[in-house]
Design an enzyme around this catalytic site. Structure first.
Site, PDB file in Angstrom:
ATOM      1  N   GLU A 157      -3.328   8.692   0.246  1.00 52.90           N
ATOM      2  CA  GLU A 157      -3.011   8.267   1.611  1.00 52.90           C
ATOM      3  C   GLU A 157      -1.517   7.958   1.786  1.00 52.90           C
ATOM      4  OE1 GLU A 157      -7.294   6.544   3.068  1.00 52.90           O
ATOM      5  OE2 GLU A 157      -5.912   5.072   2.263  1.00 52.90           O
ATOM      6  N   GLU A 203     -15.168  -3.809   6.205  1.00 45.70           N
ATOM      7  CA  GLU A 203     -14.412  -2.837   7.006  1.00 45.70           C
ATOM      8  C   GLU A 203     -15.328  -1.954   7.853  1.00 45.70           C
ATOM      9  OE1 GLU A 203     -11.946  -0.252   4.644  1.00 45.70           O
ATOM     10  OE2 GLU A 203     -11.460   1.029   6.346  1.00 45.70           O
ATOM     11  N   ASP A 246     -15.945   6.271   0.967  1.00 43.87           N
ATOM     12  CA  ASP A 246     -15.148   5.084   1.275  1.00 43.87           C
ATOM     13  C   ASP A 246     -15.978   3.904   1.765  1.00 43.87           C
ATOM     14  OD1 ASP A 246     -13.018   3.453   1.553  1.00 43.87           O
ATOM     15  OD2 ASP A 246     -12.121   4.483   3.254  1.00 43.87           O
TER      16      ASP A 246
HETATM   17  C1  BDP Z   1      -9.834   2.556   3.157  1.00 43.83           C
HETATM   18  C2  BDP Z   1      -9.118   1.691   4.137  1.00 43.83           C
HETATM   19  C3  BDP Z   1      -7.628   1.648   3.962  1.00 43.83           C
HETATM   20  C4  BDP Z   1      -7.289   1.425   2.487  1.00 43.83           C
HETATM   21  C5  BDP Z   1      -7.946   2.495   1.658  1.00 43.83           C
HETATM   22  C6  BDP Z   1      -7.816   2.254   0.164  1.00 43.83           C
HETATM   23  O1  BDP Z   1      -9.408   2.168   5.427  1.00 43.83           O
HETATM   24  O2  BDP Z   1      -7.116   0.627   4.768  1.00 43.83           O
HETATM   25  O3  BDP Z   1      -5.917   1.420   2.277  1.00 43.83           O
HETATM   26  O4  BDP Z   1      -9.316   2.539   1.890  1.00 43.83           O
HETATM   27  O5  BDP Z   1      -8.807   1.835  -0.426  1.00 43.83           O
HETATM   28  O6  BDP Z   1     -11.119   2.016   3.032  1.00 43.83           O
HETATM   29  O7  BDP Z   1      -6.778   2.485  -0.418  1.00 43.83           O
END
Ligand code: BDP
Length: 703
Positions: free
Chosen positions: A269, A370, A342
């Site tokens: 990301e 989340e 996720d």
């Molecule tokens: C997702 C979230 C994000 C996190 C990412 C992570 O949306 O904010 O940075 O995972 O785990 O669940 O790195």
């Protein structure tokens, strides 16, 4: 006015009454016990003094001796509690083990009652995992990514000079449930955490946490040598980069001798990482591992990676990491999210578990909700985590981590029941074999109970009789229902809450159909021009005229083949694939005949409808529990349940109205009819970001 408030406060304090704001968590025992506790140890320590103090204040039973002694069957965190001639003895080879034993004894007192404690002995406990770690996604500006309980607990601007009382309360709460590590900052890490100035602040926190057996770890940004050190590269094989990390690690250990190590999100990301230099994740992790090794520090290297171009996001972590098996240093642990996508309400376990025999792995759970209604929904997560442990043998893991749900809110976690998830994480990290029900029961009795049970609530304004106490100052929520066993009733509600959220959000294996960005509420139609397809719900549900679901079978993306053969065969065939994962693995026609005999469409409708009904039943149950819960927490949870009920209907209407455009099938009879219009729901845009939970007012205004 002010004088009256002060007088009231003083009076309440004198009477020993506390506001029931949830600030005391599950640690609510009276502190005037004056128990006789003696210590037998070669040397004392702050940790042992804490154990003495906790028992002296709260233990109401026979005299206790704390004895530190060698014991081959116990680890330094393990303990034994036995009945002796005149009392009770807690033994452990380690000081932290003694402290854990003290908390265990107090937990027994609060759950079975002091008279029944002796019958529970002897107790012998060793934690299943040596590392039981919280991950805080806290930024240095005190925002918390995916945090729904206020701001970050760590007041970086005040540290190291000012030490907030909450730091110790936080450490104590963790010690009481066996959590022994905390990663202070976000995995999307600012390099600034490693400046000399900030390390002084980290040291100040570590000093507060240490007596409670809680070690500090930091998330680090892989490009730190460039940002902080002015180097031209962060290439893990570059000599200057290696030198920079070694020096930085030395600096850290000079301040914090028991520093735990680093957590790293790399090449994920948008974060920098070794792949930027055509190096592997192993080369990146080993760079840090070598720097930490002389001090016994570890690297927790995350496997949460997926690029924009691959066909199936679920496959990517496995494809990138599995071939690296055996290439990581001994002090590297690969941190893998429990599911391959996720932290969804339900996912099959990540197939990386069990396929990296020569690499240490740890599981990452998400305690903060989340994707599960954030701080508005009552969802007890132990059943979700237990589902994982049913598939992944606990012994195949080196450690467990949980993304924390704490913040500056007075009740720490936003929702009173979110505290149960912090609690359950700790208990399961200690012993994953504990049943969800048992953990819920422990938590309820300690959090709401008085002397081992949920007795009718009493207090200044309450007369203790059932059914006539009011939460809002008006009328009682329910007057007639009596509850035979309030604790069991509440346990049942909590256990069911996880399946309810799956039902009203994403049943039958659907996943990731949340609103863009903030992930609160449904948006199965979401289409952001130019966005990565795998950040958009239609990528996951693939609803079309011909059916719904992601084909991950051998005919589709072939993700299924990442599982051991027997499981792959089971999941690959729609007739044997469990319903819970059906649309995760299969794309099926709307009129596909389910195991129940119903069509897929009808079954989907039924699940959404059931989810709504479950939340309504939680409301009823909660109202019936009113006589047993203090009015402050009763009212807060009651109010949150209303939001949850409205949200559940929102989810059901949004998903069914949207999917119905493709199925063109009628809603089965008996299903509650929609109360929303699809076009109105499609226009809902909540003005929230990734750092907050929408308020009730905002939801009512925008939805
Ligand atoms: C997702 C979230 C994000 C996190 C990412 C992570 O949306 O904010 O940075 O995972 O785990 O669940 O790195």
């Amino acid at each position: 006015m002010r004088l009256i408030a002060t007088l009231l406060c003083t009076t309440l304090l004198t009477l020993g009454l506390h506001a029931e704001d949830g600030s005391r968590l599950w640690l609510r025992q009276e502190t005037d016990a004056m128990a006789t506790v003696t210590l037998s140890a070669p040397r004392t320590s702050h940790t042992l003094e804490l154990a003495l103090k906790e028992l002296h204040q709260a233990w109401k039973g026979a005299p206790v001796t704390l004895r530190v002694k060698k014991d081959k069957t116990l680890t330094t965190d393990g303990f034994r509690i036995v009945a002796t001639d005149g009392g009770i003895e807690i033994t452990s080879p380690g000081h932290t083990g003694i402290l854990y034993g003290a908390y265990h004894l107090l937990r027994l007192q609060a759950t079975v009652g002091v008279e029944a404690v002796m019958a529970q002995l002897p107790v012998e406990e060793n934690p299943t995992y040596a590392l039981r770690i919280l991950n805080h996604w806290d930024n240095m500006d005190r925002t918390v990514e995916r945090g729904y309980a206020g701001r970050s607990l760590w007041a970086w601007d005040e540290l190291p000079g000012t030490i907030d009382d909450r730091y110790e309360a936080y450490a104590r709460a963790n010690a009481s449930i066996g959590i022994n590590g905390t990663v202070l900052n976000n995995v999307n890490a600012s390099p600034q955490i490693l400046t000399a100035e900030n390390l002084q602040k980290v040291k100040a926190l570590a000093d507060v946490f240490r007596p409670y057996g809680l070690r500090v770890y930091l998330s680090v940004n892989f490009a730190s040598p460039m940002v902080l050190g002015g180097l031209a590269t962060a290439d893990p094989l570059d000599k200057n980069v290696i030198r920079w990390w070694k020096a930085k690690v030395k600096e850290i250990y000079a301040l914090i001798p028991d520093f735990g190590g680093f957590l790293v999100k790399a090449n994920s990301e948008g974060q920098p990482g070794p792949c930027d230099y055509s190096r592997t994740h192993a080369e990146g992790a080993n760079l840090l591992a070598d720097a930490l090794q002389p001090y016994k520090g570890i690297v927790m290297w995350r496997a949460f990676v997926y690029s924009a171009d691959d066909a199936d996001r679920a496959k990517q972590a496995y494809e990138e990491f599995q071939p690296l098996d055996g290439q990581f240093r001994d002090n590297v642990v690969i941190q893998v999210k429990n599911g391959p996508i996720d932290f969804q309400p339900r996912e099959p376990y990540s197939p990386l578990f069990g396929t990296m025999e020569h690499t240490q792995l740890m599981a990452e759970f998400q305690i903060t909700q989340e994707y599960l209604g954030q701080a508005n929904h009552l969802v007890y997560l132990a059943p979700l985590w237990k589902e994982f442990f049913e598939m992944v043998p606990a012994t195949s893991l080196k450690a467990v981590a949980g993304v924390a749900n704490t913040g500056t809110d007075i009740n720490w976690c936003g929702h009173h029941f979110a505290q149960a998830n912090w609690y359950a994480f700790g208990r399961l990290a200690w012993n994953p074999a504990l049943p969800s029900e048992a953990i819920a029961e422990e938590w309820i009795k300690q959090t709401f109970g008085k002397g081992g049970d949920l007795q009718a609530a009493s207090g200044t304004a309450d007369n203790g009789t059932t059914g006539n106490r009011t939460a809002g100052g008006g009328c009682a929520a329910t007057g007639t229902t009596t509850i035979d066993n309030p604790v069991a009733t509440l346990v049942q509600l909590m256990i069911e809450s996880r399946e309810a959220v799956v039902n009203y959000m994403m049943p039958l294996g659907l996943h990731h159909i949340f609103a863009w960005g903030h992930h609160y509420g449904p948006q199965p139609w979401c289409d952001i021009p130019g966005a990565r397809p795998d950040w958009l719900p239609p990528y996951y549900h693939k609803a079309a005229k011909d059916g719904i679901g992601f084909d991950r079978t051998t005919q589709g993306s072939n993700y299924v083949s990442q599982y051991p053969e027997a499981l792959a065969t089971l999941y690959n065939d729609a007739t044997t694939c469990p319903d819970a994962y059906l649309l995760w693995f299969h794309h099926l026609p709307w009129n596909y005949t389910m195991k129940s005999g119903r069509t897929l469409w009808d079954e989907l409708c039924l699940h959404y409808d059931t989810g709504v009904r479950q939340v309504r039943s939680f409301q009823q149950t909660w109202d019936a529990l009113e006589p047993y819960i203090d009015r402050e927490r009763f009212a807060a949870v009651q109010s949150a349940l209303k939001v949850q009920a409205r949200d559940a209907v929102w989810w059901k209407d949004a998903c069914l109205l949207y999917f119905r455009q493709f199925s063109c099938m009628p809603l089965p009879s008996g299903i509650e009819r929609p109360i929303h219009e699809l076009d109105a729901l499609e226009r809902v845009q909540l003005p929230v970001n990734n750092f907050e939970c929408p308020s009730r007012e905002m939801l009512d205004k925008y939805r």
